[in-house]
Every structure is written in structure tokens, then in C-alpha cells.
Scaffold this active site. Structure first.
Site, PDB file in Angstrom:
ATOM      1  CG  HIS A 127      39.003  85.066  10.620  1.00  0.00           C
ATOM      2  ND1 HIS A 127      39.025  83.713  10.868  1.00  0.00           N
ATOM      3  CD2 HIS A 127      39.467  85.224   9.350  1.00  0.00           C
ATOM      4  CE1 HIS A 127      39.476  83.075   9.791  1.00  0.00           C
ATOM      5  NE2 HIS A 127      39.745  83.967   8.856  1.00  0.00           N
TER       6      HIS A 127
ATOM      7  CG  HIS B 166      41.888  80.915   6.462  1.00  0.00           C
ATOM      8  ND1 HIS B 166      41.705  81.966   5.576  1.00  0.00           N
ATOM      9  CD2 HIS B 166      43.113  80.404   6.208  1.00  0.00           C
ATOM     10  CE1 HIS B 166      42.787  82.097   4.834  1.00  0.00           C
ATOM     11  NE2 HIS B 166      43.654  81.164   5.193  1.00  0.00           N
TER      12      HIS B 166
END
Length: 268
Positions: free
Chosen positions: A83, A120
Site C-alpha cells: 500500500h 486487498h
């Protein structure tokens, strides 16, 4: 080494220097950056966070060197990285291990693909590689779902020649997941090296997962990965459950690739 110029090619040098400056100070915690439990919340200012992030990058780069010597490699990278973006941290990711490793391979003259199978979307990785020859493919929960952690990226509309997003519906089962993983491997088939951003938060043991996968999933994924001819670097991304149980799942994924059995205590 964390002084590798590759790190500052992938990330903003000012951001890298910020993390380094914190790591060189005495460990401390500032509640200014935290509205959660101060003992468990990770921010750049939490005790040891920046040191761990820099060490994680070093671990990933050591894995790169191992692959360049002709071996497949697993780097136990914590904190994870997918991320993290050019000049920011997000989702307990501070430096992007996969993007830095991929850039190192690229600079050494190898074509490289990143296969991200975390729960994710690897939004930071996608942004960092989208204008490079590096390929990126991600299997992840559908970002349009209300409970999805990443809602701003990971859509099919973002796909292009070097980017393939495969969003998955809630309660996606093992058979469908394996089909998607096979598609992802096919996308990577022309690369010299595959980096697996391996997220174990898809595990049925992880309370975050909204998929419906069997306990056999990681061994089956490892068996599919083992059939490919490319050299492999495996980097740890998500996974937020009992460390011993997670170690067993990691071992399940690695065993078919390494072609060696692990004993009953994978942590040891």
C-alpha cells in the site's frame, strides 16, 4: 542495504530520509499521530516502525540477491509494503518492498512481473510501476464492495498492457480463486522473474477475509506457482492471525516451490 539507490529511485528521497531520521533517534511514540490503542497502533512514529520498515526493504533486497544467484527465495518482510506509495505510508505499509525489488531486477537487466494475491488491492505497487516495463497483476476483494479496505483502485477499468486487476466477489470459493490465480500466472508468463506479493489475509483463519477459501488454498497456490519456469521471489504482505497458524500457511505455499518439506514447527 537500505542505502541502495534503488530505494530512492522508487520512493521520494525526502520521504526516505524522513524514515531514516526517525530510525536513528531513540525509539519513542507520539500519541499525536494515533487515535487508537497506543500500544498496538503502528505509525511512522511508533516505537521501531521506521527501523522495521527499512529492515524489511533490506530483507527484500537480500531476496533479490539470492534470486540473482540462481535460487528461488522467500523474504519474511514485516511490515508489508504494497500500500506504500511514492511519498506516503498507508495500511501499515511504509516502503514498497515489491516495487523496490522489481526495480532492482529491472536495473539488472531482467524482465519482472509482480503477482499480488493479498486480500486487498496493491494500490501503492500499481501506482509505482504503472509507467515502467514491470508487469503487475492483483487478485483482491472487489473494491466496489462496501466493506472493502481499498475502494479507490483495483478496478478492471484500470487494466492495460502491464496491469491486470482481478477483483473477486465476497465469498469467492477455492475453485474460482485458483482459476483467477492461473490467469494471473499466464499474465506473468513472459517475465524472467516473478515476485509474489503473498498476502495470507485471504486465509479462512484470518477474520478480515470475506472470501470462502478452503484450508488447502495455499498448498494449491504453491503447486500452481511451482509449475512455472521463472525464478521466484516471495515477499510477505498481509496476514493478521495467530503467527504459528500463519507460519503453517506460509510453509504450505513455499513447500511445493522449494521442493523440500518443512517440519512440524515452521517458525523454527
Amino acid at each position: 542495504s537500505v542505502t541502495s539507490p534503488i530505494l530512492e529511485e522508487v520512493h521520494d528521497p525526502e520521504y526516505v530520509n524522513f524514515l531514516k531520521s526517525i530510525s536513528e533517534q531513540s525509539p519513542y511514540f507520539s500519541s499525536e499521530f494515533n487515535e487508537d490503542d497506543p500500544e498496538s497502533m503502528m505509525t511512522p512514529y511508533s516505537k521501531g516502525t521506521s527501523t522495521a520498515a527499512l529492515s524489511s526493504i533490506s530483507t527484500a533486497l537480500l531476496g533479490v540477491e539470492t534470486v540473482l544467484e540462481g535460487h528461488d527465495s522467500f523474504s519474511l518482510t514485516r511490515p508489508p509494503g504494497h500500500h506504500a506509495g511514492y511519498n506516503y505510508s498507508k495500511g501499515i505499509c511504509y516502503l514498497n518492498n515489491a516495487a523496490v525489488a522489481a526495480m532492482k531486477f529491472l536495473r539488472e537487466g531482467y524482465s519482472v512481473a509482480i503477482l499480488d494475491f493479498d486480500l486487498h488491492h496493491g494500490d501503492g505497487t500499481q501506482k509505482l510501476i504503472e509507467h515502467t516495463p514491470i508487469k503487475f497483476v492483483s487478485l483482491h476483494e472487489d473494491p466496489s464492495e462496501e466493506e472493502s479496505f481499498i475502494k479507490t483502485s483495483g478496478y478492471v477499468k484500470e487494466n492495460k498492457s502491464n496491469i491486470l486487476n482481478i477483483p473477486l466477489e465476497q465469498n469467492c470459493g477455492t475453485e474460482k480463486y485458483l482459476e483467477a490465480f492461473t490467469t494471473a500466472l499466464d499474465f506473468c508468463s513472459d517475465a524472467d522473474i516473478i515476485i509474489f506479493s503473498a498476502g495470507f489475509d485471504i486465509s479462512p483463519k484470518d477474520r478480515h477475509s470475506r472470501l470462502s477459501l478452503d484450508d488447502s488454498i495455499f498448498r494449491e497456490l504453491g503447486e500452481l506457482a511451482a509449475r512455472t519456469g521463472q525464478k521466484k521471489l516471495i515477499l510477505l504482505e498481509g496476514g493478521y492471525y495467530d503467527p504459528t497458524a500463519m507460519a503453517e500457511d506460509v510453509a504450505d505455499f513455499i513447500e511445493p516451490i522449494a521442493k523440500i518439506p518443512f517440519d512440524s514447527n515452521p517458525i523454527k
